[in-house]
Design a protein around this motif. Structure first.
Motif, mmCIF file in Angstrom:
data_model
loop_
_atom_site.group_PDB
_atom_site.id
_atom_site.type_symbol
_atom_site.label_atom_id
_atom_site.label_comp_id
_atom_site.label_asym_id
_atom_site.label_seq_id
_atom_site.Cartn_x
_atom_site.Cartn_y
_atom_site.Cartn_z
ATOM 1 N N GLY A 29 0.864 -1.219 -0.087
ATOM 2 C CA GLY A 29 0.049 0.135 0.128
ATOM 3 C C GLY A 29 0.877 1.199 0.216
ATOM 4 O O GLY A 29 1.339 1.535 -1.089
ATOM 5 N N GLU A 30 0.946 2.048 1.244
ATOM 6 C CA GLU A 30 1.375 3.230 1.215
ATOM 7 C C GLU A 30 2.912 3.598 1.506
ATOM 8 O O GLU A 30 3.422 4.533 1.181
ATOM 9 C CB GLU A 30 0.699 4.213 2.394
ATOM 10 N N ILE A 31 3.618 2.344 2.287
ATOM 11 C CA ILE A 31 4.924 2.414 2.734
ATOM 12 C C ILE A 31 5.786 1.891 1.862
ATOM 13 O O ILE A 31 5.719 0.450 1.853
ATOM 14 C CB ILE A 31 4.924 2.032 4.040
ATOM 15 N N ASP A 32 6.571 2.599 0.957
ATOM 16 C CA ASP A 32 7.550 1.821 0.106
ATOM 17 C C ASP A 32 8.617 1.435 1.058
ATOM 18 O O ASP A 32 9.064 1.862 1.909
ATOM 19 C CB ASP A 32 7.934 2.906 -0.909
ATOM 20 N N PRO A 33 9.364 0.227 0.643
ATOM 21 C CA PRO A 33 10.708 -0.174 1.359
ATOM 22 C C PRO A 33 11.337 0.694 1.473
ATOM 23 O O PRO A 33 12.450 0.951 2.448
ATOM 24 C CB PRO A 33 10.924 -1.477 0.552
ATOM 25 N N SER A 34 11.833 1.593 0.721
ATOM 26 C CA SER A 34 12.826 2.717 0.692
ATOM 27 C C SER A 34 12.567 3.656 1.601
ATOM 28 O O SER A 34 13.662 3.825 2.491
ATOM 29 C CB SER A 34 13.002 3.588 -0.718
ATOM 30 N N VAL A 35 11.537 3.776 2.002
ATOM 31 C CA VAL A 35 11.130 4.692 3.339
ATOM 32 C C VAL A 35 11.561 3.989 4.587
ATOM 33 O O VAL A 35 12.069 4.510 5.424
ATOM 34 C CB VAL A 35 9.738 5.080 3.364
ATOM 35 N N LEU A 36 11.175 2.588 4.619
ATOM 36 C CA LEU A 36 11.426 2.013 5.868
ATOM 37 C C LEU A 36 13.108 1.983 5.897
ATOM 38 O O LEU A 36 13.607 2.075 7.202
ATOM 39 C CB LEU A 36 11.104 0.632 5.957
ATOM 40 N N VAL A 37 13.692 1.790 4.941
ATOM 41 C CA VAL A 37 15.286 1.751 4.750
ATOM 42 C C VAL A 37 15.750 2.808 5.205
ATOM 43 O O VAL A 37 16.672 3.068 6.143
ATOM 44 C CB VAL A 37 16.011 1.093 3.642
ATOM 45 N N ALA A 38 15.260 4.157 4.655
ATOM 46 C CA ALA A 38 15.926 5.437 5.083
ATOM 47 C C ALA A 38 15.725 5.773 6.554
ATOM 48 O O ALA A 38 16.268 6.222 7.260
ATOM 49 C CB ALA A 38 15.163 6.533 4.250
ATOM 50 N N PHE A 39 14.378 5.597 7.032
ATOM 51 C CA PHE A 39 14.251 5.618 8.686
ATOM 52 C C PHE A 39 14.985 4.781 9.427
ATOM 53 O O PHE A 39 15.357 5.250 10.698
ATOM 54 C CB PHE A 39 12.748 5.788 8.704
ATOM 55 N N GLY A 40 15.157 3.582 8.990
ATOM 56 C CA GLY A 40 16.148 2.622 9.682
ATOM 57 C C GLY A 40 17.554 3.185 9.933
ATOM 58 O O GLY A 40 18.109 3.246 10.894
ATOM 59 N N GLU A 41 18.021 3.849 8.701
ATOM 60 C CA GLU A 41 19.260 4.352 8.651
ATOM 61 C C GLU A 41 19.591 5.406 9.444
ATOM 62 O O GLU A 41 20.439 5.513 10.248
ATOM 63 C CB GLU A 41 19.636 4.576 7.085
ATOM 64 N N THR A 42 18.454 6.244 9.509
ATOM 65 C CA THR A 42 18.490 7.599 10.306
ATOM 66 C C THR A 42 18.422 7.236 11.875
ATOM 67 O O THR A 42 19.322 7.840 12.630
ATOM 68 C CB THR A 42 17.131 8.511 9.969
ATOM 69 N N SER A 43 17.618 6.208 12.058
ATOM 70 C CA SER A 43 17.415 5.671 13.568
ATOM 71 C C SER A 43 18.905 5.308 14.010
ATOM 72 O O SER A 43 19.105 5.461 15.270
ATOM 73 C CB SER A 43 16.232 4.790 13.720
ATOM 74 N N THR A 44 19.273 4.498 13.116
ATOM 75 C CA THR A 44 20.420 3.665 13.485
ATOM 76 C C THR A 44 21.624 4.719 13.624
ATOM 77 O O THR A 44 22.278 4.481 14.895
ATOM 78 C CB THR A 44 21.076 2.709 12.447
ATOM 79 N N PHE A 45 21.686 5.677 12.732
ATOM 80 C CA PHE A 45 22.944 6.798 12.958
ATOM 81 C C PHE A 45 22.536 7.700 14.270
ATOM 82 O O PHE A 45 23.499 7.775 14.822
ATOM 83 C CB PHE A 45 22.889 7.777 11.704
ATOM 84 N N ALA A 46 21.395 8.005 14.455
ATOM 85 C CA ALA A 46 21.023 8.782 15.707
ATOM 86 C C ALA A 46 21.414 7.996 17.070
ATOM 87 O O ALA A 46 21.876 8.652 18.051
ATOM 88 C CB ALA A 46 19.664 9.286 15.672
ATOM 89 N N GLY A 47 21.188 6.742 17.059
ATOM 90 C CA GLY A 47 21.211 5.923 18.230
ATOM 91 C C GLY A 47 22.764 5.661 18.303
ATOM 92 O O GLY A 47 23.328 5.790 19.676
ATOM 93 N N ALA A 48 23.728 5.601 17.195
ATOM 94 C CA ALA A 48 25.039 5.635 17.645
ATOM 95 C C ALA A 48 25.638 6.675 17.759
ATOM 96 O O ALA A 48 26.707 6.827 18.818
ATOM 97 C CB ALA A 48 25.734 5.278 16.197
ATOM 98 N N LEU A 49 24.988 7.911 17.396
ATOM 99 C CA LEU A 49 25.597 9.160 17.762
ATOM 100 C C LEU A 49 25.352 9.180 19.584
ATOM 101 O O LEU A 49 26.092 9.962 20.376
ATOM 102 C CB LEU A 49 24.974 10.430 17.336
ATOM 103 N N PHE A 50 24.003 8.893 19.987
ATOM 104 C CA PHE A 50 23.669 8.869 21.377
ATOM 105 C C PHE A 50 24.635 8.134 22.173
ATOM 106 O O PHE A 50 25.267 8.481 23.286
ATOM 107 C CB PHE A 50 22.338 8.598 21.583
ATOM 108 N N GLY A 51 24.937 6.933 21.393
ATOM 109 C CA GLY A 51 25.942 5.777 22.191
ATOM 110 C C GLY A 51 27.270 6.227 22.558
ATOM 111 O O GLY A 51 28.025 6.334 23.326
ATOM 112 N N VAL A 52 27.818 6.956 21.441
ATOM 113 C CA VAL A 52 29.247 7.417 21.471
ATOM 114 C C VAL A 52 29.277 8.551 22.436
ATOM 115 O O VAL A 52 30.428 8.737 23.026
ATOM 116 C CB VAL A 52 29.533 8.226 19.973
#
Length: 62
Positions: A29-52
């Motif tokens: 339907g509405e959510i394309d896998p590229s949106v999930l991948v982009a949000f996943g990369e953003t969340s992982t990067f933000a989490g890594a910055l918080f962790g460092v």
């Protein structure tokens, strides 16, 4: 400080989960896998910055 570690852990785990879901879930339907991948990369990067940041703040305190 503990809240920052919890948020970093949750962001990393949710980002990694969304990255894998982007490959396995067909678009239904509405959510394309590229949106999930982009949000996943953003969340992982933000989490890594918080962790460092958490690691170095803790190192300075000790």
């Amino acid at each position: 400080m503990k809240l920052q570690l919890i948020i970093a852990t949750l962001l990393c785990l949710s980002g990694i989960t969304l990255l894998f879901l982007g490959f396995w879930i067909p678009p239904q339907g509405e959510i394309d896998p590229s949106v999930l991948v982009a949000f996943g990369e953003t969340s992982t990067f933000a989490g890594a910055l918080f962790g460092v940041d958490y690691k170095y703040k803790r190192k300075i305190e000790n």
